[in-house]
Design a protein around this motif. Structure first.
Motif, PDB file in Angstrom:
ATOM      1  N   GLN A 155       1.404   3.413   8.404  1.00  0.00           N
ATOM      2  CA  GLN A 155       0.723   4.703   8.225  1.00  0.00           C
ATOM      3  C   GLN A 155      -0.794   4.506   8.056  1.00  0.00           C
ATOM      4  O   GLN A 155      -1.592   5.239   8.634  1.00  0.00           O
ATOM      5  CB  GLN A 155       1.310   5.412   7.004  1.00  0.00           C
ATOM      6  N   ILE A 156      -1.161   3.478   7.292  1.00  0.00           N
ATOM      7  CA  ILE A 156      -2.589   3.206   7.083  1.00  0.00           C
ATOM      8  C   ILE A 156      -3.249   2.862   8.422  1.00  0.00           C
ATOM      9  O   ILE A 156      -4.316   3.379   8.767  1.00  0.00           O
ATOM     10  CB  ILE A 156      -2.782   2.051   6.069  1.00  0.00           C
ATOM     11  N   GLY A 157      -2.561   2.005   9.198  1.00  0.00           N
ATOM     12  CA  GLY A 157      -3.098   1.583  10.495  1.00  0.00           C
ATOM     13  C   GLY A 157      -3.258   2.764  11.435  1.00  0.00           C
ATOM     14  O   GLY A 157      -4.272   2.892  12.131  1.00  0.00           O
ATOM     15  N   GLU A 158      -2.260   3.653  11.429  1.00  0.00           N
ATOM     16  CA  GLU A 158      -2.285   4.801  12.326  1.00  0.00           C
ATOM     17  C   GLU A 158      -3.435   5.751  11.950  1.00  0.00           C
ATOM     18  O   GLU A 158      -4.171   6.231  12.810  1.00  0.00           O
ATOM     19  CB  GLU A 158      -0.918   5.515  12.243  1.00  0.00           C
ATOM     20  N   ARG A 159      -3.570   5.995  10.631  1.00  0.00           N
ATOM     21  CA  ARG A 159      -4.635   6.891  10.165  1.00  0.00           C
ATOM     22  C   ARG A 159      -6.013   6.302  10.499  1.00  0.00           C
ATOM     23  O   ARG A 159      -6.921   7.012  10.942  1.00  0.00           O
ATOM     24  CB  ARG A 159      -4.483   7.108   8.663  1.00  0.00           C
ATOM     25  N   ALA A 160      -6.148   4.979  10.311  1.00  0.00           N
ATOM     26  CA  ALA A 160      -7.444   4.342  10.589  1.00  0.00           C
ATOM     27  C   ALA A 160      -7.718   4.291  12.093  1.00  0.00           C
ATOM     28  O   ALA A 160      -8.874   4.370  12.516  1.00  0.00           O
ATOM     29  CB  ALA A 160      -7.464   2.944   9.987  1.00  0.00           C
ATOM     30  N   ARG A 161      -6.657   4.176  12.884  1.00  0.00           N
ATOM     31  CA  ARG A 161      -6.862   4.134  14.344  1.00  0.00           C
ATOM     32  C   ARG A 161      -7.455   5.474  14.812  1.00  0.00           C
ATOM     33  O   ARG A 161      -8.327   5.525  15.668  1.00  0.00           O
ATOM     34  CB  ARG A 161      -5.525   3.872  15.048  1.00  0.00           C
TER      35      ARG A 161
END
Ligand SMILES: Cc1ncc(COP(=O)(O)O)c(C=O)c1O
Length: 367
Positions: A153-159
């Motif tokens: 989720q963190i990776g997706e939000r940062a992407r």
């Protein structure tokens, strides 16, 4: 008339500033504003109760008579010693007056670059809070119910909002660690779009093999922040350091007023001697582990279930949602407390054996 308007405007700005400064540590009662005293049992600051090491104390004493001189030369000695010990080049290192000063520098850089910051709470949030105060962009994600990072989720939000990801491992206030394998592969993927700051304030408690510091050699977007305030027992002497690619270091350097201006010769001397005193580190780790496990055992006997701790503090949901921090403060004992989804959680620093016995006695009476 003009004076009235500008005064009103100024009052408005001050009100906003005061209101936003309340965000600095939302909900976490550190109680660390009180000066250290023999009557006070301080289990609120995640400090090492045995420090500074005897070698550090001796080095501080020896250096005090040169307190009339600026610390630049001494800071360079520490800089080089630390770079050697960390097996990095000196252009990959930055010293600060505690790691919080470096987190502040990072926050200023982040806002100047207009980078959004993605992070998961609850965590040590002075960096995102500083970014918010400077009107920067912050994406807050909630950790899972058992306080694990949801890295996908963190990776997706940062992407979708590329810029900065801030992660703390092991985390504060929970004491929970994320496996270095998972974190490493996350950093490899996420660094395609964002810089990743890994705050390793408590890394020594899980072992340096868990650190991601080696990644800075091959990955320009990894930034590691560390401190002498925890295992080295130098919280009051204010020394922290940051490791990153030289390009990042060069962007952060001009944000300081002076080169290494904020370090004191006492702190520098203490840090240099502490690096040479790995016995002290080992002993502190052993005592922390032993007293932590007996404290956890005693809490379990009271039906209190602390989360798995990988640090020098333990974290648990307070039974009956009591205001434990206020109850203990009446006995001159300070602990951390944070409200999460309406429930009070305690964060208790592991003190000496005697301090923890006193803590358990109070807790037994309260529950
Ligand atoms: C995760 C984390 N980072 C940074 C700090 C700041 O430490 P210092 O400024 O003393 O180096 C703390 C202090 O508790 C912390 O818990």
């Amino acid at each position: 008339m003009n004076a009235t308007i500008s005064r009103r405007k100024w009052m408005g700005q001050m009100t906003t500033l005061i209101a936003s400064s309340a965000l600095i540590a939302p909900g976490l009662v550190y109680g660390s504003g009180l000066p250290a005293s023999p009557d006070l049992i301080k289990l609120s600051g995640n400090e090492n109760p045995y420090g500074p090491s005897p070698k550090a104390l001796e080095a501080i004493r020896k250096t005090l008579s040169t307190g009339n001189r600026y610390p630049f030369g001494e800071a360079e000695l520490l800089h080089n010693q630390l770079a050697k010990q960390m097996n990095i080049n000196s252009d990959q290192l930055l010293l600060g007056s505690g790691s919080s000063q470096l987190l502040q520098l990072l926050a200023h850089w982040i806002v100047l670059q207009k980078y959004p910051v993605t992070y998961a709470s609850p965590t040590f949030d002075i960096l995102p809070n500083q970014v918010k105060q400077l009107d920067g962009l912050v994406n807050e994600i909630k950790m899972s119910e058992d306080f694990q990072y949801d890295l996908d989720q963190i990776g997706e939000r940062a992407r979708k909002n590329p810029g900065i990801i801030y992660l703390v491992n092991p985390n504060n206030p929970t004491g929970i660690k994320t496996s270095s394998k998972a974190l490493r592969s996350f950093c490899e993927r996420a660094s395609a779009h964002s810089h990743i700051i890994v705050d390793e304030a408590y890394i020594e408690y899980i072992g340096m093999q868990e650190s991601l510091a080696d990644m800075i050699r091959s990955n320009e977007r990894i930034i590691i922040v560390r401190t002498f305030s925890k295992i080295y027992g130098l919280a009051g002497l204010r020394i922290g350091y940051l490791m990153a690619h030289p390009d990042t270091i060069n962007k952060l350097k001009p944000l300081r007023i002076w080169n290494n201006d904020s370090l004191s010769i006492a702190g520098i001397a203490a840090a240099r001697a502490s690096l040479e005193d790995q016995n002290f580190v080992r002993e502190s780790l052993e005592k922390n582990e032993m007293i932590r496990s007996s404290t956890i055992q005693s809490l379990r006997e009271l039906d209190i279930q602390p989360y798995e701790s990988n640090t020098n503090f333990i974290f648990f949901k307070i039974p009956g949602n009591k205001d434990l921090a206020s109850l203990l403060k009446k006995h001159n004992m300070l602990v951390g407390q944070k409200k999460i989804d309406g429930e009070n959680y305690a964060r208790i620093t592991i003190g000496t054996k005697e301090e923890m016995n006193t803590f358990i006695n109070y807790i037994t009476n309260i529950f």
